[in-house]
Design a protein around this motif. Sequence first.
Motif, PDB file in Angstrom:
ATOM      1  N   UNK A  87       0.870  -1.172   0.000  1.00  0.00           N
ATOM      2  CA  UNK A  87       0.000   0.000   0.000  1.00  0.00           C
ATOM      3  C   UNK A  87       0.912   1.227   0.000  1.00  0.00           C
ATOM      4  N   UNK A  88       1.570   1.467  -1.115  1.00  0.00           N
ATOM      5  CA  UNK A  88       2.559   2.541  -1.176  1.00  0.00           C
ATOM      6  C   UNK A  88       1.972   3.861  -1.661  1.00  0.00           C
ATOM      7  N   UNK A  89       0.838   3.807  -2.347  1.00  0.00           N
ATOM      8  CA  UNK A  89       0.285   5.037  -2.923  1.00  0.00           C
ATOM      9  C   UNK A  89      -1.180   5.244  -2.555  1.00  0.00           C
ATOM     10  N   UNK A  90      -1.546   4.810  -1.358  1.00  0.00           N
ATOM     11  CA  UNK A  90      -2.899   5.057  -0.871  1.00  0.00           C
ATOM     12  C   UNK A  90      -3.973   4.441  -1.734  1.00  0.00           C
ATOM     13  N   UNK A  91      -4.903   5.250  -2.265  1.00  0.00           N
ATOM     14  CA  UNK A  91      -6.023   4.713  -3.036  1.00  0.00           C
ATOM     15  C   UNK A  91      -5.609   3.921  -4.269  1.00  0.00           C
ATOM     16  N   UNK A  92      -4.392   4.157  -4.747  1.00  0.00           N
ATOM     17  CA  UNK A  92      -3.942   3.419  -5.925  1.00  0.00           C
ATOM     18  C   UNK A  92      -3.957   1.920  -5.717  1.00  0.00           C
ATOM     19  N   UNK A  93      -3.696   1.472  -4.487  1.00  0.00           N
ATOM     20  CA  UNK A  93      -3.712   0.036  -4.199  1.00  0.00           C
ATOM     21  C   UNK A  93      -5.103  -0.549  -4.415  1.00  0.00           C
ATOM     22  N   UNK A  94      -6.135   0.251  -4.190  1.00  0.00           N
ATOM     23  CA  UNK A  94      -7.504  -0.210  -4.418  1.00  0.00           C
ATOM     24  C   UNK A  94      -7.868  -0.163  -5.901  1.00  0.00           C
ATOM     25  N   UNK A  95      -7.403   0.874  -6.571  1.00  0.00           N
ATOM     26  CA  UNK A  95      -7.773   1.061  -7.984  1.00  0.00           C
ATOM     27  C   UNK A  95      -7.056   0.080  -8.896  1.00  0.00           C
ATOM     28  N   UNK A  96      -5.845  -0.318  -8.527  1.00  0.00           N
ATOM     29  CA  UNK A  96      -5.058  -1.186  -9.412  1.00  0.00           C
ATOM     30  C   UNK A  96      -5.678  -2.567  -9.567  1.00  0.00           C
TER      31      UNK A  96
END
Length: 227
Positions: A87-96
Motif C-alpha cells: 500500500x505505497x500510494x494510498x487509493x492506488x492500491x484499491x484502484x489497481x
Amino acid sequence: MASNFAAPMKVIAAAFEESTGHRVRLAFGSSGKIFAQVSNGAPFDIFLSADQAKPHALLNAGLAEPGSAFTYAIGRLVLWSPVTGRVSDGPGALREGGYRKLALANPRLAPYGAAAVQVLGSLELVETTRSRWVQGENISQAFQFVATGNAELGFVALSQVMKEGRIARGSGWVVPSSMHRPIRQDAVLLEQGAENPAARALLAFLRSPRSAALIESHGYQLPVSEE
C-alpha cells in the motif's frame, strides 16, 4: 468494551491499578454484542463503545447513569496490508485491482465498517470493489482476515497496526479523517456501576492527561473538548 480499544485499554487499566489499588476486569467484543448483553442484564459497570449511538441508547433505556457519557477517543482508519510496500500510494492500491479480497467490518454493525464504505464512496470505488469484500463481525475480525492472508488488503483501525507512533509492520495508508464521518467512541457509566466508586474513578482516569497521551499514542485522535 469495543475490541478496537483493547491495546490502549490494557495499558490504561494497568496504570489505573498501579495508581489507585483498584482492580479492573476487562471484557472485549463487538459493541453490538456488548450492548445486547447489557440490555439483557449482563453485570458490567462501564461500557466503552466504538460509537456514540449505543451508549446513548442505554441512557434512553434507563440502563446508564444520566450525564455520564463522554467521547474518550476518535478512531482512525487505515488501509493496511502485512506486505511491505503493498500500500505505497494510498487509493492506488484499491484502484489497481491486484487483489482478490478486501476486508472491512460489517458496515451495518460496526462504525469502522461504515466509515470504510464512506471512504470507498468518496473514491467512487464501492461498486467496483463490492464483489471482493469480506466482512468481519467487528474490526478485530476484519484485521484477522488481513493478518492471516485471507484478504490481501483491509480497512482496519490504525490502533491495531500502530506502535510507537508508526505502522509497526507491512504497509498502510492512513485515511484522511475528512473522507468519512468521525468515529466518535463514547464511554458511559452503567446502572450497575453507579454506586461503585472504582467504576467512577476509572472513568475519571480515562479522561486524565495520562490516559489522553496513551490513547493518542495508539493511533486515536482526541476530542477537542478533552484536549
